[in-house]
Enzyme design. Structure first.
Site, PDB file in Angstrom:
ATOM      1  N   ASP A  29       6.917   2.096  -2.576  1.00 40.61           N
ATOM      2  CA  ASP A  29       7.229   2.579  -0.947  1.00 40.61           C
ATOM      3  C   ASP A  29       6.844   3.916  -1.028  1.00 40.61           C
ATOM      4  OD1 ASP A  29       8.339   2.704   1.639  1.00 40.61           O
ATOM      5  OD2 ASP A  29       8.752   0.319   1.192  1.00 40.61           O
ATOM      6  N   HIS A  37       2.467  -8.262   8.827  1.00 38.30           N
ATOM      7  CA  HIS A  37       2.600  -8.361  10.216  1.00 38.30           C
ATOM      8  C   HIS A  37       2.561  -6.759  10.804  1.00 38.30           C
ATOM      9  CE1 HIS A  37       7.276  -8.427  10.531  1.00 38.30           C
ATOM     10  NE2 HIS A  37       7.041  -7.388  10.000  1.00 38.30           N
TER      11      HIS A  37
END
Ligand SMILES: C[S@@+](CC[C@H](N)C(=O)[O-])C[C@H]1O[C@@H](n2cnc3c(N)ncnc32)[C@H](O)[C@@H]1O
Length: 429
Positions: free
Chosen positions: A285, A330
């Site tokens: 991340d 998404h």
């Protein structure tokens, strides 16, 4: 006063009884029946239905409580929340006067807000001057990360929702993340994307938060840290619970390496490594999440779970058996999702997998409206936050085909009770 505490059966009985009263009243009138068809009963405001009014209101109360209990506090709160949760003691009660003092709020306003919450069974009133928790309001007193979720939705998404029409007028069905409604509300022209804003907004050096939400923290990266806790809370129960990740047969992989791409502060990696001892997981991340990851990681998992700073807009560096993407695609439009996948492919070998855990948008009528609404709500949230979207089955198949012809969608797995689907994609060739 006592907390009204009906069971599911009590409520079902009340619903049955009141529906019978309403039905017999309707049968004696020449009015149409309530229906979703265009010619159904439009208003209950008819003298012939006077006798049905009391039963109708009792029906609404019972049906609302039934829905609340059937959803459980975790999912119900997805639709309702207000702030003062922490100041009310978990057991016992508190007077409005004490609560107003604790929260530095004017007592008359506080009472008005609380009464509205009580009408939805968020808190209850043991006396007319005091309030106490129900299981639903207690969610916030029990879990500090719930505050991150409220903060993200109220402070970041709320103002963005109000910008949706302006954004649509200016950009139509645009997909540029820098032109999302959240950008218009907070940072237009200043940051390249919502994640760039989350990562870099604020001043000074990041504080160590010990994995907990520090509400006063406004230093650089505070939004990303709060978003990390938002994701942790969202994942701690209900349809988005991390436990649904076990819907894929991880043990069948044997000793396997997994990269949790965009894995935030590691909540999914911890769940995976705890239940599947043959897996080793690297969480990737952006830099701000690293400290939160270290704070979250149980010492017993240190040998199998680690963190690596990695930008998934750049080529993947780690060869692995599985690349896990939960709630990533998404957030991004098709062209950027294709780029993320293409960045991953060179690190893969024949037979290695991408496992996606994300929504699969059903068609109206294909599933219950409750399940449809979980997907459509998330879809509109993605529209406001990132100019992105939820995808249907065929959209997922096309997305991987467009990224690389060798990527084959092998199966869609729908764990029971999960709002998300596990999509297994294999590099074939
Ligand atoms: C919606 S969250 C999902 C987090 C986690 N996978 C989960 O399911 O809870 C999206 C994650 O993508 C990360 N992210 C955004 N842009 C990124 C980038 N360019 N490279 C790596 N991670 C990124 C964010 O920091 C965030 O943790």
């Amino acid at each position: 006063m006592e907390l009204q505490n009906p069971t599911l059966k009590d409520l079902a009985t009340a619903i049955n009884k009141n529906v019978s009263i309403i039905d017999s009243c309707l049968e004696h009138s020449s009015l149409p029946k309530p229906s979703f068809a265009i010619d159904g009963l439009r208003s209950w405001d008819h003298p012939e239905l006077d006798e049905a009014q009391e039963a109708r209101i009792a029906l609404i109360d019972a049906a609302t409580d039934l829905m609340h209990l059937a959803m459980g506090p975790f999912e119900y709160l997805r639709t309702e929340y207000i702030a003062v949760f922490e100041a009310v003691p978990l057991t016992g009660s508190i007077t409005y006067a004490e609560l107003a003092k604790k929260c530095s709020l004017p007592e008359p306003r506080l009472q008005r807000w609380m009464r509205h919450a009580i009408s939805k069974r968020i808190f209850w009133a043991p006396t007319k001057d005091s309030v106490a928790h129900t299981i639903t309001s207690a969610e916030f007193a029990r879990d500090e990360t719930a505050w991150a979720w409220v903060g993200h939705n109220v402070e970041e998404i709320g103002p963005a929702a109000a910008k949706i029409m302006e954004q649509t007028d200016r950009f139509g069905d645009g997909t540029n993340p820098a032109e999302a409604a959240v950008a218009l509300a907070h940072f237009e022209g200043k940051y390249a994307s919502p994640f760039d804003w989350l990562e870099n907004d604020g001043v000074g050096e990041p504080k160590l938060l010990g994995g907990k939400l520090d509400k006063s923290d406004r230093t650089k990266g505070w939004r990303a840290r709060r978003f990390g806790n938002t994701m942790k809370y969202l994942t701690s129960g209900g349809g988005h619970s991390s436990s649904h990740v076990h819907g894929f047969d991880w043990d069948a992989l044997g000793e396997a390496s997994v990269v949790d791409v965009g894995g935030s502060s590691g909540h999914l990696a911890i769940e995976l490594a705890t239940k599947h001892p043959k897996l080793s997981v690297t969480v990737q991340d952006l830099p701000t999440l690293e400290q939160q990851f270290e704070d979250n990681l149980p010492p017993g998992l240190k040998s199998r779970v680690s963190f690596q700073v990695h930008d998934f807009m750049k080529p993947q560096k780690i060869p692995a058996d599985v690349y896990f993407y939960r709630f990533i695609f998404h957030d991004w439009p098709d062209n950027m999702s294709v780029q993320i996948i293409q960045n991953n492919v060179p690190a893969m070998k024949r037979g290695s997998r991408i496992i996606v855990m994300d929504g699969v948008m059903p068609e109206p009528g294909e599933t219950s409206n409750f399940v449809l609404r979980m997907n459509t709500s998330m879809d509109l949230q993605m529209m406001a936050a990132f100019n992105a979207k939820e995808r249907r089955k065929e959209d997922w198949i096309n997305l991987f085909r467009e990224a690389d012809k060798r990527l084959v969608v092998k199966q869609f797995l729908q764990p029971r009770g999960s709002a998300l689907t596990l999509i297994e994609v294999v590099l074939d060739g």
